[in-house]
Design a protein around this motif. Structure first.
Motif, PDB file in Angstrom:
ATOM      1  N   MET A   1      42.952  48.454  46.820  1.00  0.00           N
ATOM      2  CA  MET A   1      41.933  47.500  47.055  1.00  0.00           C
ATOM      3  C   MET A   1      41.861  46.777  48.081  1.00  0.00           C
ATOM      4  SD  MET A   1      39.661  47.735  44.537  1.00  0.00           S
ATOM      5  CE  MET A   1      38.770  46.541  44.624  1.00  0.00           C
TER       6      MET A   1
ATOM      7  N   THR B   1      36.272  50.473  43.277  1.00  0.00           N
ATOM      8  CA  THR B   1      36.826  49.722  42.285  1.00  0.00           C
ATOM      9  C   THR B   1      38.097  50.551  42.047  1.00  0.00           C
ATOM     10  OG1 THR B   1      37.342  48.210  40.632  1.00  0.00           O
ATOM     11  CG2 THR B   1      36.105  50.240  40.073  1.00  0.00           C
TER      12      THR B   1
ATOM     13  N   SER C   1      41.859  50.425  39.128  1.00  0.00           N
ATOM     14  CA  SER C   1      42.154  49.659  37.898  1.00  0.00           C
ATOM     15  C   SER C   1      43.381  50.309  37.492  1.00  0.00           C
ATOM     16  CB  SER C   1      41.188  49.544  36.836  1.00  0.00           C
ATOM     17  OG  SER C   1      40.844  50.839  36.330  1.00  0.00           O
TER      18      SER C   1
END
Length: 289
Positions: free
Chosen positions: A23, A31, A33
């Motif tokens: 990121m 994105t 995660s």
């Protein structure tokens, strides 16, 4: 747009470290995660790309961050499905810092004494469920009990939940910025739905050098729930846009990264006043001195 997802199993610390590294780059993924597989207990790193991912670039970042090679799996994503919203449907309300964050599917009214904020799952970060968001809400609640703020900025606003929290409690203007145009649109819609549309100005901006951010300075309250790397880079700019005595709330920081962020801001005369730790995440409350 052809979306694709790249993933690999890792340890929890490795997964979060890789998220932070990915990121910090603006050109490699929409994105990223890290999450735990409830069935196996295994942690997984995932990145969503708006085209076929540059696997070799991910491999380089993994080698630099983790010190070894990683095997990534790549699969196409159905572009007609809002996967962020789908994954967040049905989430239970969250209570944090006297705020009650809920989705429109929630049938029960907010408990007495709590400030209700309606945030539906959307293509932006910030439904109130992540520890970084709850940490910020608690920090905002405590700060508002100590003093009255007049010039407020929410950087990396996502869904606008933190800007909405500030506007609901103060009934004063809040400037909300994000690098993602979808987040800006989402913030405008959520502000309107929460009855504070007239208070929140949402703009697309990278960093602190946007003319509208400069025009509103100096700020006596800044909230930035993003990532440790960008927060460190923003430290000199934060000094320029804040007033003496300003409260600065920073989050999106792993516990292992907190001292690095504290040091960067201390060098700019923005010193630590409080630290809120929730699981592996830290929220910092600082003051410009």
């Amino acid at each position: 747009m052809t979306l694709s997802q790249l993933s690999t199993p890792l340890t929890k610390d490795q997964a979060y470290a890789l998220v932070d590294a990915v990121m910090a780059r603006e050109d490699i993924a929409i994105t990223a995660s890290a999450h735990e597989n409830e069935d196996t207990g295994e942690w997984v790193f995932e990145a969503t790309c708006d085209s076929a991912p540059d696997v070799e670039a991910f491999n380089r970042i993994a080698r630099e961050t983790l010190g070894g090679n990683v095997s990534f799996a790549v699969e196409a994503i159905d572009p007609t499905v809002n996967w962020v919203a789908k994954s967040l449907e049905g989430l239970q309300p969250v209570v944090a810092g006297g705020f009650y964050v809920h989705g429109s599917h929630e049938e029960h009214p907010a408990p007495s004494g709590l400030t209700a904020i309606r945030i539906d799952a959307a293509q932006a970060f910030g439904t109130g469920h992540h520890e970084t968001t709850t940490g910020c809400l608690e920090a905002i609640d405590r700060a508002l009990k100590r003093k009255r703020f007049r010039a407020m900025l929410d950087m990396g606003t996502g869904t606008g939940v933190l800007a909405i929290a500030l506007a609901k409690r103060t009934h004063l203007p809040v400037l909300a910025s994000d690098i993602d145009p979808i987040a800006v649109t989402t913030t405008v819609e959520n502000a309107r739905d929460n009855g504070v549309g007239r208070y929140i100005i949402a703009i697309e901006a990278t960093g602190l050098d946007h003319r509208q951010i400069a025009a509103g300075a100096p700020y006596d309250m800044v909230v930035a729930n993003i990532l440790a790397g960008p927060l460190v880079s923003l430290a000199p700019g934060m000094r320029k846009v804040t007033a003496i005595g300003a409260t600065v709330i920073l989050s999106g920081i792993l516990n292992t990264q907190a001292n690095r962020v504290i040091s960067a801001y201390s060098q700019q005369g923005i010193v630590l006043r409080q630290r809120i730790v929730k699981k592996e995440w830290t929220t910092l409350v600082l003051e410009r001195v």
